[in-house]
Design an enzyme around this catalytic site. Structure first.
Site, PDB file in Angstrom:
ATOM      1  N   GLU A  91      46.291  25.662 -15.500  1.00 11.07           N
ATOM      2  CA  GLU A  91      46.578  25.914 -16.916  1.00 11.07           C
ATOM      3  C   GLU A  91      45.749  25.005 -17.817  1.00 11.07           C
ATOM      4  O   GLU A  91      45.216  25.436 -18.847  1.00 11.07           O
ATOM      5  CB  GLU A  91      48.070  25.706 -17.200  1.00 11.07           C
ATOM      6  CG  GLU A  91      48.980  26.736 -16.562  1.00 11.07           C
ATOM      7  CD  GLU A  91      48.863  28.107 -17.199  1.00 11.07           C
ATOM      8  OE1 GLU A  91      48.399  28.183 -18.345  1.00 11.07           O
ATOM      9  OE2 GLU A  91      49.234  29.090 -16.533  1.00 11.07           O
ATOM     10  N   ASP A 142      45.325  37.078  -9.643  1.00 10.84           N
ATOM     11  CA  ASP A 142      44.583  37.860 -10.635  1.00 10.84           C
ATOM     12  C   ASP A 142      43.246  37.250 -11.053  1.00 10.84           C
ATOM     13  O   ASP A 142      42.184  37.871 -10.904  1.00 10.84           O
ATOM     14  CB  ASP A 142      45.457  38.117 -11.863  1.00 10.84           C
ATOM     15  CG  ASP A 142      46.117  36.854 -12.403  1.00 10.84           C
ATOM     16  OD1 ASP A 142      46.038  35.797 -11.739  1.00 10.84           O
ATOM     17  OD2 ASP A 142      46.726  36.915 -13.480  1.00 10.84           O
ATOM     18  N   GLU A 167      57.429  42.678 -16.838  1.00 12.27           N
ATOM     19  CA  GLU A 167      56.915  41.726 -15.866  1.00 12.27           C
ATOM     20  C   GLU A 167      56.715  42.410 -14.521  1.00 12.27           C
ATOM     21  O   GLU A 167      55.714  42.205 -13.847  1.00 12.27           O
ATOM     22  CB  GLU A 167      57.884  40.545 -15.731  1.00 12.27           C
ATOM     23  CG  GLU A 167      57.425  39.457 -14.780  1.00 12.27           C
ATOM     24  CD  GLU A 167      56.320  38.589 -15.348  1.00 12.27           C
ATOM     25  OE1 GLU A 167      55.855  37.701 -14.620  1.00 12.27           O
ATOM     26  OE2 GLU A 167      55.921  38.802 -16.502  1.00 12.27           O
ATOM     27  N   GLU A 204      46.028  40.842 -22.102  1.00 12.96           N
ATOM     28  CA  GLU A 204      45.090  41.422 -21.141  1.00 12.96           C
ATOM     29  C   GLU A 204      45.027  42.935 -21.287  1.00 12.96           C
ATOM     30  O   GLU A 204      43.998  43.559 -21.018  1.00 12.96           O
ATOM     31  CB  GLU A 204      45.495  41.062 -19.711  1.00 12.96           C
ATOM     32  CG  GLU A 204      45.486  39.569 -19.403  1.00 12.96           C
ATOM     33  CD  GLU A 204      46.842  38.929 -19.652  1.00 12.96           C
ATOM     34  OE1 GLU A 204      47.645  39.494 -20.420  1.00 12.96           O
ATOM     35  OE2 GLU A 204      47.113  37.865 -19.069  1.00 12.96           O
TER      36      GLU A 204
END
Length: 426
Positions: A133, A273, A366, A387
Site C-alpha cells: 500500500e 490482480d 465485493e 478500476e
C-alpha cells in the site's frame, strides 16, 4: 459476410454518419461534454476541499463524521501500537490528488501542495506500514508528483522546486529495502518505517504484495541513479515467477522465508490482480522483453484456466480446476488491461457483464456468486469501483464507444456518464 451481417454493419455505419454529419447532434454532444466537465470538476473540489477543511494533514476524511483516519499507520494496527503521540498521518489524500489537480489545470494549488509536502512530510516515524500500500500510494504518488513538477516550466514557479519530492521518495525507498532481506528475496508485507522489520513479523504475503513493486521502485532507480530499488523489486519478481506451477498459474499467498505457497487457489482478483497489471505496464514503461514474456505466458494461462465465457473464476494453480465461482470487485481492472494488450473483444465481453451486474444491483459487489447470480450475503458493497471506470475509459478510447454497448441497448443509469468524465480533460 452473410447478408444479415452486412445489413447490421450498414445500419451501424448509418448511425455513425448521422451522428457525425448532423449539426444539431454535434452541438448536443458538445453541450453535454461541457456539462459533464463542470459536474466532474465540482465533484472533485467538493471532495478535495472537504478533505482540506476537515482532515488535512491526516490521510483520509471520514465524510459522515467530518473526522479523519491515518490509514498508513492504522492499516493492520487497530490498537494503534508503535505510533508517535504527535503522529498526524502523511497527507495521503493530498499526495493522491496531485495528478488530478494538474489534469484540472489548477497549477497554483498543485504548486502549493507540492511545496507543503516537500517541507512538511517526514518518514522517520515509528509506524508499521503495509509495503504494498505504501509503495503504490505514497512512493508512487511522490514519484509521479516529482515528474509532473519537473516536466514543464509552467508547473511550478521557477526556482521553488529543487527535487524535494524525489529526495523524500528516495528516503522512503531506502526504508523499504530491509523488507527484502529474506532468504528468498521476497519482501515482508509489513515494515516499520523507523526500525525496519519488527521481531516476530508475519512471513505471509500475497502475490500482489511481492510482485507489484517494479513500477515505482524501478522508476525511483531511474530517477535517482541508485540501482538498489529496481534490483530488489526485480529479484522478488523473478523469484515469484520461478514459483509458478507447471500450468503457469500462481497462488494467492506465500511465505517469504520458505518460498512455499500457502493458498494455492487464485484468480485475477484480490491478492493477485496487480501482479498481472504490473507485468505488462513494466514492459510499457521500461521496454524490457522479459516483462512481456512473463505477462504473455501468464495471460495465456489465465485465459485457459480462469475464463468461463465472459467471466473469470478462481482455480487451483496446481490442477487448473475451478475453486470459487465468483466475480470480485478487484477484477474490474481486467478489461482495461486487456485493451492495453489489444484483446478488445474479450475486454468488451467481460466489461459488458460487469456493467450488467452493476446496473442490476446499483453497485459492484465485493463478491458476486456466478453460479447463483447473486451478491455474496456477507460482503461489502461498492457503488463505483475506480478500476471499472478506468476499464470503461480504455475501451472507449480504443473503440470510440462502438463496442461498449449494442446499438439496441438503451443505457440510462444516472452515473454512467461519470465513467466518461476523464475524456473531457484528456
Amino acid at each position: 459476410m452473410t447478408p444479415h451481417k452486412s445489413r447490421t454493419w450498414a445500419l451501424v455505419l448509418l448511425m455513425i454518419s448521422s451522428i457525425f454529419f448532423d449539426p444539431s447532434m454535434s452541438k448536443h454532444w458538445a453541450a453535454k461534454r461541457r456539462l459533464m466537465r463542470e459536474k466532474v470538476r465540482g465533484m472533485f473540489y467538493h471532495a478535495y476541499e472537504n478533505y482540506i477543511n476537515h482532515a488535512f494533514p491526516h490521510d483520509e476524511l471520514k465524510p459522515l463524521t467530518k473526522t479523519f483516519t491515518d490509514s498508513l499507520g492504522e492499516l493492520g494496527n487497530l490498537k494503534l501500537e508503535h505510533l508517535p503521540q504527535d503522529y498526524n498521518g502523511s497527507a495521503l489524500t493530498l499526495i493522491e490528488s496531485l495528478s488530478s489537480l494538474v489534469i484540472l489545470g489548477n497549477n497554483t494549488e498543485f504548486e502549493r501542495a507540492v511545496l507543503w509536502l516537500s517541507e512538511s512530510i517526514r518518514f522517520d516515524v515509528d509506524a508499521r506500514i503495509n509495503l504494498f500500500e505504501c509503495n503504490i500510494r505514497v512512493l508512487g504518488g511522490l514519484v509521479s508528483a516529482h515528474i509532473l513538477a519537473t516536466d514543464s516550466a509552467n508547473r511550478l514557479i521557477k526556482g521553488h522546486y529543487k527535487n524535494q519530492l524525489l529526495i523524500l521518495a528516495e528516503d522512503l525507498g531506502r526504508r523499504f529495502l530491509p523488507a527484502f532481506d529474506t532468504p528468498t528475496g521476497l519482501p515482508y508485507a509489513w515494515i516499520n518505517l523507523k526500525y525496519g522489520v519488527m521481531k516476530k513479523e508475519t512471513t505471509e504475503t500475497s502475490t500482489s504484495g511481492c510482485g507489484s513493486l517494479i513500477l515505482e521502485m524501478g522508476a525511483l532507480s531511474r530517477l535517482t541513479g541508485d540501482p538498489r530499488f529496481e534490483a530488489a523489486a526485480l529479484r522478488a519478481l523473478r523469484k515469484l515467477w520461478s514459483m509458478r506451477s507447471s500450468l503457469n498459474l500462481f497462488g494467492t499467498t506465500l511465505d517469504v522465508v520458505t518460498g512455499e505457497w500457502i493458498e494455492h487457489s487464485s484468480g485475477i482478483g484480490a491478492g493477485v490482480d496487480s501482479f498481472y497489471e504490473y507485468l505488462f505496464k513494466a514492459h510499457i514503461l521500461f521496454g524490457k522483453e522479459e516483462y512481456w514474456r512473463m505477462f504473455h505466458t501468464a495471460y495465456l494461462a489465465v485465459q485457459k484456466y480462469f475464463r468461463h465465457g465472459p467471466w473469470y473464476h478462481d482455480a487451483d494453480m496446481r490442477t487448473g480446476k475451478a475453486t470459487y465461482w465468483q466475480l470480485t470487485s478487484l477484477q474490474a481492472f481486467w478489461p482495461g488491461l486487456q485493451v492495453l494488450v489489444g484483446d478488445i473483444s474479450a475486454a468488451n465481453s467481460s466489461h459488458r457483464e460487469f456493467f450488467n451486474v452493476w446496473k442490476k444491483f446499483g453497485l459492484l459487489p465485493e463478491r458476486y456468486l456466478l453460479d447463483h447470480q447473486m451478491i455474496h450475503p456477507t460482503e461489502k458493497y461498492y457503488p463505483l469501483r475506480p478500476e471499472f471506470a478506468e476499464s470503461t475509459f480504455y475501451l472507449y478510447q480504443a473503440t470510440k464507444g462502438m463496442l461498449l454497448w449494442r446499438p439496441s441497448q438503451k443505457v440510462s443509469h444516472p452515473q454512467l456518464s461519470l465513467f466518461f468524465s476523464c475524456l473531457i480533460f484528456c
